[in-house]
Design a protein around this motif. Structure first.
Motif, mmCIF file in Angstrom:
data_model
loop_
_atom_site.group_PDB
_atom_site.id
_atom_site.type_symbol
_atom_site.label_atom_id
_atom_site.label_comp_id
_atom_site.label_asym_id
_atom_site.label_seq_id
_atom_site.Cartn_x
_atom_site.Cartn_y
_atom_site.Cartn_z
ATOM 1 N N SER A 54 -5.610 2.670 -3.671
ATOM 2 C CA SER A 54 -5.919 2.900 -2.261
ATOM 3 C C SER A 54 -5.932 1.554 -1.535
ATOM 4 O O SER A 54 -6.012 0.498 -2.172
ATOM 5 C CB SER A 54 -7.289 3.569 -2.126
ATOM 6 N N ILE A 55 -5.868 1.594 -0.226
ATOM 7 C CA ILE A 55 -5.959 0.361 0.564
ATOM 8 C C ILE A 55 -7.293 -0.330 0.292
ATOM 9 O O ILE A 55 -7.367 -1.562 0.172
ATOM 10 C CB ILE A 55 -5.796 0.660 2.074
ATOM 11 N N GLU A 56 -8.348 0.483 0.130
ATOM 12 C CA GLU A 56 -9.680 -0.067 -0.138
ATOM 13 C C GLU A 56 -9.710 -0.827 -1.465
ATOM 14 O O GLU A 56 -10.343 -1.896 -1.578
ATOM 15 C CB GLU A 56 -10.725 1.052 -0.157
ATOM 16 N N GLU A 57 -9.018 -0.294 -2.458
ATOM 17 C CA GLU A 57 -8.965 -0.966 -3.762
ATOM 18 C C GLU A 57 -8.213 -2.295 -3.668
ATOM 19 O O GLU A 57 -8.639 -3.308 -4.231
ATOM 20 C CB GLU A 57 -8.294 -0.060 -4.804
ATOM 21 N N ASP A 87 -7.862 -4.115 -1.010
ATOM 22 C CA ASP A 87 -8.735 -5.039 -0.267
ATOM 23 C C ASP A 87 -9.846 -5.579 -1.158
ATOM 24 O O ASP A 87 -10.168 -6.772 -1.128
ATOM 25 C CB ASP A 87 -9.348 -4.326 0.947
ATOM 26 N N PHE A 88 -10.424 -4.708 -1.973
ATOM 27 C CA PHE A 88 -11.497 -5.107 -2.886
ATOM 28 C C PHE A 88 -11.003 -6.167 -3.881
ATOM 29 O O PHE A 88 -11.724 -7.105 -4.228
ATOM 30 C CB PHE A 88 -12.027 -3.891 -3.651
ATOM 31 N N HIS A 133 0.823 -1.218 0.000
ATOM 32 C CA HIS A 133 0.000 0.000 0.000
ATOM 33 C C HIS A 133 0.854 1.264 0.000
ATOM 34 O O HIS A 133 0.409 2.320 -0.436
ATOM 35 C CB HIS A 133 -0.996 -0.003 1.185
ATOM 36 N N TRP A 184 -7.047 -3.768 -13.348
ATOM 37 C CA TRP A 184 -7.793 -2.745 -12.611
ATOM 38 C C TRP A 184 -7.292 -1.339 -12.969
ATOM 39 O O TRP A 184 -8.081 -0.412 -13.170
ATOM 40 C CB TRP A 184 -7.659 -2.997 -11.107
ATOM 41 N N ASP A 212 -3.515 -8.599 -0.226
ATOM 42 C CA ASP A 212 -3.066 -8.128 1.085
ATOM 43 C C ASP A 212 -2.190 -6.890 0.920
ATOM 44 O O ASP A 212 -1.109 -6.951 0.330
ATOM 45 C CB ASP A 212 -2.282 -9.258 1.775
ATOM 46 N N HIS A 213 -2.645 -5.762 1.459
ATOM 47 C CA HIS A 213 -1.903 -4.503 1.257
ATOM 48 C C HIS A 213 -0.659 -4.397 2.141
ATOM 49 O O HIS A 213 0.142 -3.483 1.986
ATOM 50 C CB HIS A 213 -2.818 -3.283 1.499
#
Length: 266
Positions: free
Chosen positions: A229-232, A234-235, A221, A258, A239-240
């Motif tokens: 982003s960390i959210e991306e 995770d999505f 990350h 992506w 593992d970030h």
């Protein structure tokens, strides 16, 4: 006849007959295969190959070595196609068009340009059946490295994206003349018939791995902060908190797809 090997061409002649026999066995040439040898030197592999194959082309940059090979009666009688050229400038499409079949490439590659040669051959991927090369063990370790290995990096990812790769045999320095300072390896590379990674555009993959491996000690990350982003992460199920060398090729491809999608939306 005096033979002068040129240091700038990285010439090391394979002289170990047992190793040569093993290499020929592993290549397994058939008479109907279209074989292409890069850097035949004095014919250490060329001469035994023509016992099994009558469709051989050799690409050699050194005019003196080509002239020596052209005087060999065995090679003359085997109709070997001698090509005087720097392999990095050679247009394989012209040869492939003439042969009308996919080619099998082999050879003992100069250590200083072995990686450059493999990258150059990527453009002919669809016309290559397989490749068997002798090169520096250190490079082979990178080509075959898996996630988590210390040698896993940009070279491992790009090449394994296109090829099934296998390290075959280790070759000691005393198997060559002059003796190189490094250990060599024979490697097998076969382009995928059905690529498991399904990545058409590698532009974004190259961008991602260049960035992550230039900051390989950072968590994902952080090394990809400007791209994901960390959210991306995770999505995408990645593992970030892991580092560049722990991300699988499939995960890197997922990131590349992506990022391509994001850029199309902009």
């Amino acid at each position: 006849m005096k033979i002068f090997l040129k240091k700038n061409y990285g010439q090391h002649i394979l002289i170990n007959k047992n190793i040569i026999k093993k290499i020929i066995f592993l290549i397994n040439p058939k008479y109907y295969h279209n074989m292409v040898e890069i850097g035949p030197g004095l014919g250490s592999l060329t001469l035994p190959i023509v016992n099994y194959n009558k469709n051989l082309s050799v690409i050699e940059i050194d005019k003196n070595l080509i002239n020596i090979l052209k005087k060999n009666k065995i090679l003359i009688n085997s109709n070997v196609n001698f090509i005087l050229s720097d392999v990095l400038n050679f247009n394989f499409f012209n040869l492939i068009k003439k042969l009308k079949k996919r080619i099998r490439i082999f050879g003992s590659l100069p250590y200083n340009i072995s990686t450059a040669i493999i990258f150059y051959l990527l453009k002919y991927l669809n016309n290559i059946k397989d490749m068997n090369f002798i090169m520096q063990k250190e490079v082979v370790d990178c080509l075959t490295a898996q996630p988590g290995d210390k040698n896993y990096g940009r070279l491992s990812i790009i090449m394994q994206l296109f090829f099934k790769i296998k390290s075959l045999i280790e070759i000691k320095p005393n198997s060559f003349f002059p003796k190189p300072k490094v250990i060599s390896n024979m490697i097998y590379m076969r382009p995928y018939n059905n690529n498991p990674y399904n990545l058409n555009n590698i532009f974004f993959l190259k961008k991602i791995i260049k960035q992550t491996f230039s900051m390989r000690r950072k968590m994902l990350h952080n090394s990809l902060l400007n791209l994901f982003s960390i959210e991306e992460l995770d999505f995408l199920g990645i593992d970030h908190k892991i580092r560049a060398e722990n991300v699988s090729i499939s995960e890197y491809c997922k990131l590349a797809r992506w990022l391509e999608l994001k850029n199309k939306r902009l």
